[in-house]
Design a protein around this motif. Sequence first.
Motif, PDB file in Angstrom:
ATOM      1  N   GLY A 288       0.795  -1.222   0.000  1.00 27.28           N
ATOM      2  CA  GLY A 288       0.000   0.000   0.000  1.00 27.28           C
ATOM      3  C   GLY A 288       0.829   1.274   0.000  1.00 27.28           C
ATOM      4  O   GLY A 288       0.280   2.367  -0.088  1.00 27.28           O
ATOM      5  N   THR A 289       2.157   1.135   0.084  1.00 26.57           N
ATOM      6  CA  THR A 289       3.030   2.308   0.041  1.00 26.57           C
ATOM      7  C   THR A 289       3.440   2.618  -1.396  1.00 26.57           C
ATOM      8  O   THR A 289       3.315   1.782  -2.290  1.00 26.57           O
ATOM      9  CB  THR A 289       4.302   2.073   0.885  1.00 26.57           C
ATOM     10  OG1 THR A 289       5.108   1.058   0.266  1.00 26.57           O
ATOM     11  CG2 THR A 289       3.938   1.650   2.300  1.00 26.57           C
ATOM     12  N   ASP A 290       3.956   3.825  -1.600  1.00 32.14           N
ATOM     13  CA  ASP A 290       4.436   4.216  -2.927  1.00 32.14           C
ATOM     14  C   ASP A 290       5.729   3.497  -3.297  1.00 32.14           C
ATOM     15  O   ASP A 290       6.099   3.449  -4.466  1.00 32.14           O
ATOM     16  CB  ASP A 290       4.712   5.727  -2.975  1.00 32.14           C
ATOM     17  CG  ASP A 290       3.438   6.546  -2.859  1.00 32.14           C
ATOM     18  OD1 ASP A 290       2.368   6.049  -3.254  1.00 32.14           O
ATOM     19  OD2 ASP A 290       3.521   7.684  -2.357  1.00 32.14           O
ATOM     20  N   GLU A 291       6.415   2.965  -2.291  1.00 35.11           N
ATOM     21  CA  GLU A 291       7.776   2.469  -2.498  1.00 35.11           C
ATOM     22  C   GLU A 291       7.862   0.985  -2.828  1.00 35.11           C
ATOM     23  O   GLU A 291       8.965   0.472  -3.045  1.00 35.11           O
ATOM     24  CB  GLU A 291       8.625   2.753  -1.248  1.00 35.11           C
ATOM     25  CG  GLU A 291       8.904   4.223  -1.003  1.00 35.11           C
ATOM     26  CD  GLU A 291       7.804   4.950  -0.252  1.00 35.11           C
ATOM     27  OE1 GLU A 291       7.917   6.173  -0.044  1.00 35.11           O
ATOM     28  OE2 GLU A 291       6.807   4.281   0.143  1.00 35.11           O
ATOM     29  N   ALA A 292       6.746   0.253  -2.864  1.00 31.71           N
ATOM     30  CA  ALA A 292       6.798  -1.194  -3.091  1.00 31.71           C
ATOM     31  C   ALA A 292       5.783  -1.622  -4.138  1.00 31.71           C
ATOM     32  O   ALA A 292       4.701  -1.040  -4.254  1.00 31.71           O
ATOM     33  CB  ALA A 292       6.551  -1.942  -1.783  1.00 31.71           C
ATOM     34  N   ASN A 293       6.134  -2.670  -4.900  1.00 32.26           N
ATOM     35  CA  ASN A 293       5.224  -3.217  -5.910  1.00 32.26           C
ATOM     36  C   ASN A 293       5.497  -4.703  -6.119  1.00 32.26           C
ATOM     37  O   ASN A 293       6.171  -5.348  -5.313  1.00 32.26           O
ATOM     38  CB  ASN A 293       5.329  -2.430  -7.216  1.00 32.26           C
ATOM     39  CG  ASN A 293       6.703  -2.545  -7.870  1.00 32.26           C
ATOM     40  OD1 ASN A 293       7.535  -3.363  -7.474  1.00 32.26           O
ATOM     41  ND2 ASN A 293       6.961  -1.725  -8.869  1.00 32.26           N
ATOM     42  N   LEU A 294       4.993  -5.266  -7.205  1.00 34.06           N
ATOM     43  CA  LEU A 294       5.110  -6.693  -7.480  1.00 34.06           C
ATOM     44  C   LEU A 294       6.559  -7.148  -7.504  1.00 34.06           C
ATOM     45  O   LEU A 294       6.889  -8.229  -7.001  1.00 34.06           O
ATOM     46  CB  LEU A 294       4.445  -7.019  -8.827  1.00 34.06           C
ATOM     47  CG  LEU A 294       4.583  -8.462  -9.317  1.00 34.06           C
ATOM     48  CD1 LEU A 294       4.005  -9.448  -8.316  1.00 34.06           C
ATOM     49  CD2 LEU A 294       3.922  -8.628 -10.677  1.00 34.06           C
ATOM     50  N   ARG A 295       7.439  -6.339  -8.056  1.00 36.74           N
ATOM     51  CA  ARG A 295       8.849  -6.725  -8.107  1.00 36.74           C
ATOM     52  C   ARG A 295       9.399  -6.964  -6.704  1.00 36.74           C
ATOM     53  O   ARG A 295      10.195  -7.882  -6.484  1.00 36.74           O
ATOM     54  CB  ARG A 295       9.659  -5.635  -8.812  1.00 36.74           C
ATOM     55  CG  ARG A 295      11.143  -5.973  -8.939  1.00 36.74           C
ATOM     56  CD  ARG A 295      11.937  -4.816  -9.498  1.00 36.74           C
ATOM     57  NE  ARG A 295      13.372  -5.129  -9.508  1.00 36.74           N
ATOM     58  CZ  ARG A 295      14.327  -4.229  -9.507  1.00 36.74           C
ATOM     59  NH1 ARG A 295      14.018  -2.942  -9.500  1.00 36.74           N
ATOM     60  NH2 ARG A 295      15.591  -4.587  -9.511  1.00 36.74           N
ATOM     61  N   ASP A 296       8.960  -6.149  -5.759  1.00 35.44           N
ATOM     62  CA  ASP A 296       9.446  -6.299  -4.396  1.00 35.44           C
ATOM     63  C   ASP A 296       8.959  -7.596  -3.761  1.00 35.44           C
ATOM     64  O   ASP A 296       9.673  -8.216  -2.964  1.00 35.44           O
ATOM     65  CB  ASP A 296       9.013  -5.097  -3.558  1.00 35.44           C
ATOM     66  CG  ASP A 296       9.647  -3.813  -4.036  1.00 35.44           C
ATOM     67  OD1 ASP A 296      10.835  -3.599  -3.765  1.00 35.44           O
ATOM     68  OD2 ASP A 296       8.954  -3.040  -4.721  1.00 35.44           O
ATOM     69  N   VAL A 297       7.749  -8.025  -4.106  1.00 34.19           N
ATOM     70  CA  VAL A 297       7.243  -9.300  -3.601  1.00 34.19           C
ATOM     71  C   VAL A 297       8.101 -10.445  -4.116  1.00 34.19           C
ATOM     72  O   VAL A 297       8.472 -11.364  -3.378  1.00 34.19           O
ATOM     73  CB  VAL A 297       5.772  -9.503  -4.009  1.00 34.19           C
ATOM     74  CG1 VAL A 297       5.273 -10.872  -3.564  1.00 34.19           C
ATOM     75  CG2 VAL A 297       4.896  -8.405  -3.413  1.00 34.19           C
TER      76      VAL A 297
END
Length: 379
Positions: free
Chosen positions: A249-258
């Motif tokens: 839910g933050t601006d700093e994380a997305n699918l790549r981070d998972v």
Amino acid sequence: MGKRICSCHPGIIAAIIALLFVSGCSVHTAPFTDEQGRIIPGSIAAMETVIIGGVPQSIWFRGISTANPPLILLHGGPGISESALFRHYNSALEQHFLVVYWEQRGTGRSFHSGIPPQSMTVDRFLLDLDEVVEEVRRRFGREKVVLLGHSWGTILGTIYASQHPEKIAAYVGVAQIADMVRGDRLSYEYALAEAERRGNAGAVAQLTKIGPPPHSVDDRLKIGRWNERFGGMFHGDLSTGKLILAALGTDEANLRDVILFGRGNRFSLTRLHSEYSRMRLIDRSRSFRVPVFFLLGRHDRHVPSVLAEEYFHAIEAPCKRLVWFERSAHNPPFEEPEQFNKVLIREVLPLAGAEHVPHCSVPGPVMRRGYPAPPGPAV
């Protein structure tokens, strides 16, 4: 150390997928702005990749003023980036500190297939940390920094703070490690006892088959899963799945981070396991020349807080404080974020700018009933 690799409920997985479609693939960190939307002079909000120890590593810098004391976060794991979690739960710290979010080698966006496996040692991580500290001191013109370690990160923070007091304003250990050998045994015994008490035949069978430590990485993860289920990782209704949603839910994380989370966690656990599983800080680092804070969850059975309390009483420091979080287990920053932020802002911050190392008239008090809010407006 850190949280297990998550096996999420289908509903959580669906929510994650939905969030990913909404968030897209790009990440950024929002600047600090005034009411007119203008960037606040002297603030910083940057996500960078820096070469540390010959390896590209991810560092974020966030603070409303670069003149504020630097606070370097040493995440748990090994190999579990908590940067987005600290952003979600503890962003209030950025109003008082220059917060440095560092993803250690082999973790998150600091993971890549070219990392030499032989470089995954505690000594190499300490050298990396020294480069981070030096970069912060040089870039922002500060003599000292505050180190905050969580779980695995307390190994790095404790050793570094004891070895380099000239660079450290204060050390904060959250879910502090003391003795991994004893801790693993207590953690296993708790999970088995709880399984028997609850009549969970599946857990009893699996834990009995695993047996007492030493444990493999896979066995450690299985025990961690049961500890989470039985309240030794989170005391309330928080869970690994909910933390993943919070991060996304933050601006700093997305699918790549998972994806990088899973790969980096397994790589780091495997490469560092033989070393960290034998770590006994209670023998290695007892003397400090900097203020020391232990922030412990009363219900932590993952890294048993009773051992950290023993360690606290054994160390020597000019000023030391132990703060209990009565509604937390292994993750006080995310289980009791408001109280956690208050401790950092009201207790640690004044020491960060001190010209001389403060001395307590007596060894720091052990606060056994949580952290009482001082008089004044809430943070």
